[in-house]
Design a protein around this motif. Structure first.
Motif, PDB file in Angstrom:
ATOM      1  N   ARG A 106       0.802  -1.218   0.000  1.00  0.00           N
ATOM      2  CA  ARG A 106       0.000   0.000   0.000  1.00  0.00           C
ATOM      3  C   ARG A 106       0.840   1.276   0.000  1.00  0.00           C
ATOM      4  N   GLY A 107       2.161   1.143   0.107  1.00  0.00           N
ATOM      5  CA  GLY A 107       3.031   2.300   0.281  1.00  0.00           C
ATOM      6  C   GLY A 107       2.928   3.348  -0.808  1.00  0.00           C
ATOM      7  N   LEU A 108       3.046   2.931  -2.063  1.00  0.00           N
ATOM      8  CA  LEU A 108       2.974   3.912  -3.148  1.00  0.00           C
ATOM      9  C   LEU A 108       1.582   4.497  -3.292  1.00  0.00           C
ATOM     10  N   ALA A 109       0.555   3.718  -2.971  1.00  0.00           N
ATOM     11  CA  ALA A 109      -0.810   4.258  -2.997  1.00  0.00           C
ATOM     12  C   ALA A 109      -0.956   5.349  -1.935  1.00  0.00           C
ATOM     13  N   MET A 110      -0.329   5.152  -0.789  1.00  0.00           N
ATOM     14  CA  MET A 110      -0.371   6.174   0.256  1.00  0.00           C
ATOM     15  C   MET A 110       0.379   7.429  -0.188  1.00  0.00           C
ATOM     16  N   VAL A 111       1.561   7.240  -0.776  1.00  0.00           N
ATOM     17  CA  VAL A 111       2.319   8.389  -1.280  1.00  0.00           C
ATOM     18  C   VAL A 111       1.490   9.132  -2.316  1.00  0.00           C
ATOM     19  N   GLN A 112       0.867   8.419  -3.216  1.00  0.00           N
ATOM     20  CA  GLN A 112       0.046   9.042  -4.262  1.00  0.00           C
ATOM     21  C   GLN A 112      -1.119   9.830  -3.657  1.00  0.00           C
ATOM     22  N   SER A 113      -1.687   9.328  -2.583  1.00  0.00           N
ATOM     23  CA  SER A 113      -2.839  10.026  -2.001  1.00  0.00           C
ATOM     24  C   SER A 113      -2.434  11.242  -1.169  1.00  0.00           C
ATOM     25  N   TYR A 114      -1.257  11.214  -0.547  1.00  0.00           N
ATOM     26  CA  TYR A 114      -0.837  12.323   0.304  1.00  0.00           C
ATOM     27  C   TYR A 114      -0.057  13.409  -0.432  1.00  0.00           C
ATOM     28  N   ALA A 115       0.718  13.043  -1.431  1.00  0.00           N
ATOM     29  CA  ALA A 115       1.596  14.004  -2.116  1.00  0.00           C
ATOM     30  C   ALA A 115       0.845  14.734  -3.221  1.00  0.00           C
ATOM     31  N   GLU A 116       1.288  15.968  -3.510  1.00  0.00           N
ATOM     32  CA  GLU A 116       0.757  16.688  -4.677  1.00  0.00           C
ATOM     33  C   GLU A 116       1.100  15.920  -5.937  1.00  0.00           C
ATOM     34  N   THR A 117       2.334  15.434  -5.978  1.00  0.00           N
ATOM     35  CA  THR A 117       2.833  14.662  -7.105  1.00  0.00           C
ATOM     36  C   THR A 117       4.025  13.849  -6.623  1.00  0.00           C
ATOM     37  N   TRP A 118       4.368  12.809  -7.370  1.00  0.00           N
ATOM     38  CA  TRP A 118       5.524  11.987  -7.024  1.00  0.00           C
ATOM     39  C   TRP A 118       6.034  11.324  -8.286  1.00  0.00           C
ATOM     40  N   GLY A 119       7.222  10.752  -8.210  1.00  0.00           N
ATOM     41  CA  GLY A 119       7.789  10.069  -9.361  1.00  0.00           C
ATOM     42  C   GLY A 119       9.137   9.465  -9.021  1.00  0.00           C
TER      43      GLY A 119
END
Length: 145
Positions: A106-119
């Motif tokens: 679930r880690g990247l899904a959490m990052v995607q939901s909390y961050a404005e953007t990521w990559g």
């Protein structure tokens, strides 16, 4: 046009490099909380979101790479922060099939939901040496996620 990762000239950058240890996600969370601006205009939800994101990315580096050291690089401006987590892998992260029943993935899904953007970025030019996974979070304003 402003680049996704650009920060204003008055930004500050901090770096933490630690060994491959299960303690590192917690150390990275504390490090990021310590370098975020200690002012009343930083929204508490933004601090929480940044700590969750850095913890997840450091945990991913521990679980999915063989890197002996992990570096967290935080660039802080008055209204946002950009954080890179560096490891020795050249493989970009791939979000898993997220379900609430799963304990892992679930880690990247959490990052995607909390961050404005990521990559993710590959570093080293013609002879790549490592990658970083990054996120950007607004520090001011209302609730995140």
């Amino acid at each position: 046009m402003t680049h996704l990762l650009s920060v204003p000239p008055r930004s500050e950058s901090y770096r933490l490099t630690g060994p491959r240890t299960p303690r590192l996600p917690g150390i990275a969370r504390d490090f990021l909380a310590d370098v975020l601006p200690p002012t009343t205009h930083v929204h508490p939800d933004a601090i929480y979101a940044a700590k969750v994101c850095v913890s997840e990315l450091v945990t991913n580096a521990l679980q999915h790479t063989t890197t002996p050291t992990i570096t967290v690089e935080a660039t802080i401006a008055a209204d946002r922060c950009v954080v890179h987590v560096h490891d020795n892998s050249l493989s970009p992260p791939t979000p898993g099939d997220y379900t609430t029943e799963r304990e892992r993935g679930r880690g990247l899904a959490m990052v995607q939901s909390y961050a404005e953007t990521w990559g993710a970025m590959i570093h080293g030019g013609l002879s790549p040496t490592h990658k970083s996974v990054w996120f950007r979070i607004a520090l001011t304003g209302g609730s995140v996620a």
